[in-house]
Scaffold this active site. Structure first.
Site, PDB file in Angstrom:
ATOM      1  N   ALA A   2       0.798  -1.231   0.000  1.00 52.93           N
ATOM      2  CA  ALA A   2       0.000   0.000   0.000  1.00 52.93           C
ATOM      3  C   ALA A   2       0.832   1.282   0.000  1.00 52.93           C
ATOM      4  CB  ALA A   2      -1.008   0.021   1.162  1.00 52.93           C
ATOM      5  N   ALA A   3       2.143   1.161  -0.206  1.00 51.23           N
ATOM      6  CA  ALA A   3       2.953   2.388  -0.282  1.00 51.23           C
ATOM      7  C   ALA A   3       2.494   3.247  -1.462  1.00 51.23           C
ATOM      8  CB  ALA A   3       4.428   2.037  -0.422  1.00 51.23           C
ATOM      9  N   GLY A   4       2.213   2.592  -2.587  1.00 50.93           N
ATOM     10  CA  GLY A   4       1.725   3.329  -3.761  1.00 50.93           C
ATOM     11  C   GLY A   4       0.376   3.971  -3.487  1.00 50.93           C
ATOM     12  N   ASP A   5      -0.476   3.271  -2.744  1.00 48.96           N
ATOM     13  CA  ASP A   5      -1.799   3.828  -2.403  1.00 48.96           C
ATOM     14  C   ASP A   5      -1.645   5.035  -1.487  1.00 48.96           C
ATOM     15  OD1 ASP A   5      -2.920   1.738  -3.836  1.00 48.96           O
ATOM     16  OD2 ASP A   5      -3.095   0.464  -2.062  1.00 48.96           O
TER      17      ASP A   5
HETATM   18  O1  RIB Z   1      -1.960  -1.762  -3.125  1.00 49.34           O
HETATM   19  C1  RIB Z   1      -2.119  -2.664  -2.063  1.00 49.34           C
HETATM   20  C2  RIB Z   1      -3.448  -3.329  -2.160  1.00 49.34           C
HETATM   21  O2  RIB Z   1      -3.476  -4.094  -3.344  1.00 49.34           O
HETATM   22  C3  RIB Z   1      -3.751  -4.304  -1.055  1.00 49.34           C
HETATM   23  O3  RIB Z   1      -4.381  -3.709   0.049  1.00 49.34           O
HETATM   24  C4  RIB Z   1      -4.601  -5.347  -1.751  1.00 49.34           C
HETATM   25  O4  RIB Z   1      -5.906  -5.403  -1.303  1.00 49.34           O
HETATM   26  C5  RIB Z   1      -4.528  -5.015  -3.237  1.00 49.34           C
HETATM   27  O5  RIB Z   1      -5.651  -4.355  -3.659  1.00 49.34           O
END
Ligand code: RIB
Length: 312
Positions: A244-247
């Site tokens: 989730a670093a990109g998120d």
């Molecule tokens: O970017 C990370 C996410 O990718 C995770 O939380 C997983 O659910 C996938 O969607």
């Protein structure tokens, strides 16, 4: 206002020293479940940074869906635009995290795969000029493109994370409604069919993206298009889990734009948020709030740490 239009998952996370080879069995060092999904994660990060944040998507009528929704509400994400599918289960992601913090992810779309006309209608009702829309590709790509088109028509800023890259169909003008295309470097190479990142960025700009930001993990970002700094190095931190670093990066970037920061400053703030995220385990629970991001940036700027000259 930030709107994330995308996936909601439950992450089933297994920790191990290293990923097993083909045919090999290894023993885990621990496991956990936590809410994830790129759409939900990006919404959580935007909300933690202080933007009024809405999520539009779909969960199943099951315990994973209820847990995910409760978590999102606790992070003050408005989930009024999340539908409950009567048949399909909530999306699930299987995540392997190595001791180095690197991860491998397989997603099972479930209800995310049914996001369509109903959610687009909800999105259309929410969008306003000046809104920032976050898109990813864990929902059908045709729906992603339609969301971008509607958002542009309404005067919103569109940020697209083309992940998973295999969901994306490249064609002329495919990114015409995208203001910021933000792939990670591996996915950019795979999607553009070239190992050269400048060439990959040129492919995406040629397909209509106004700007491209290539996320390179601990190597920072390369930006093409309307940025003052073409390269921003990463903050050096000890990685525990890069999930989730990109998120975190996208959510913080969107929220920073929404709060009035210019794109270059928003990039640095996004780098700081992502750096903090990799120092903790998990997805949404690893994301920093505005106070932490500000304190981190102040400390690093004080040290003269790495930032592009005009930011110091
Ligand atoms: O970017 C990370 C996410 O990718 C995770 O939380 C997983 O659910 C996938 O969607």
């Amino acid at each position: 206002m930030v709107i994330s239009f995308g996936s909601i998952n439950m992450d089933l996370v297994v920790r191990c020293e290293r990923a097993p080879e083909q045919g090999e069995t290894i023993v885990s060092t621990g496991w956990l479940t936590n809410p994830g999904g790129k759409g939900a994660n990006q919404a959580v990060q935007a909300s933690r940074i202080g933007a009024e944040t809405f999520l539009v998507g779909r969960v199943g009528s099951d315990a994973f869906g209820r847990d995910a929704m409760n978590g999102l509400s606790a992070y003050r994400v408005d989930v009024g635009g999340v539908m409950v599918d009567p048949i399909l289960p909530t999306g699930v992601a299987y995540i392997l995290v190595e001791r180095s913090g690197e991860n491998r992810i397989v997603v099972v779309p479930g209800a995310n795969g049914a996001v369509g006309a109903a959610e687009l209608k909800i999105l259309e009702g929410l969008l306003q000029p000046g809104a920032v829309l976050l898109l990813q590709c864990e929902i059908p790509f045709a729906v992603v493109l339609e969301a971008a088109r509607i958002a542009h028509e309404k005067g919103a800023t569109v940020i697209l994370d083309p992940s998973p890259w295999e969901s994306v169909t490249l064609m002329p003008g495919v990114f015409a409604d995208v203001d910021y295309l933000m792939p990670n470097e591996g996915e950019a190479r795979a999607l553009a069919g070239t190992s050269n990142l400048d060439a990959a960025a040129a492919v995406f700009l040629g397909m209509g993206a106004r700007t491209v930001v290539l996320k390179r993990g601990d190597k920072g970002v390369v930006a093409a298009g309307a940025f003052e700094c073409p390269e921003v190095p990463a903050f050096s931190v000890v990685a525990v889990d890069t999930t989730a670093a990109g998120d975190s990066f996208q959510g913080a970037f969107a929220a920073s734009l929404d709060l009035g920061f210019d794109a270059d400053t928003a990039l640095c703030r996004a780098m700081a948020a992502a750096a903090l995220t990799v120092t903790r385990m998990g997805a949404q629970q690893s994301m920093p709030d505005e106070v932490e991001v500000t304190a981190f940036l102040e400390a690093r700027l004080h040290k003269g740490d790495h930032l592009p000259k005009q930011q110091i």
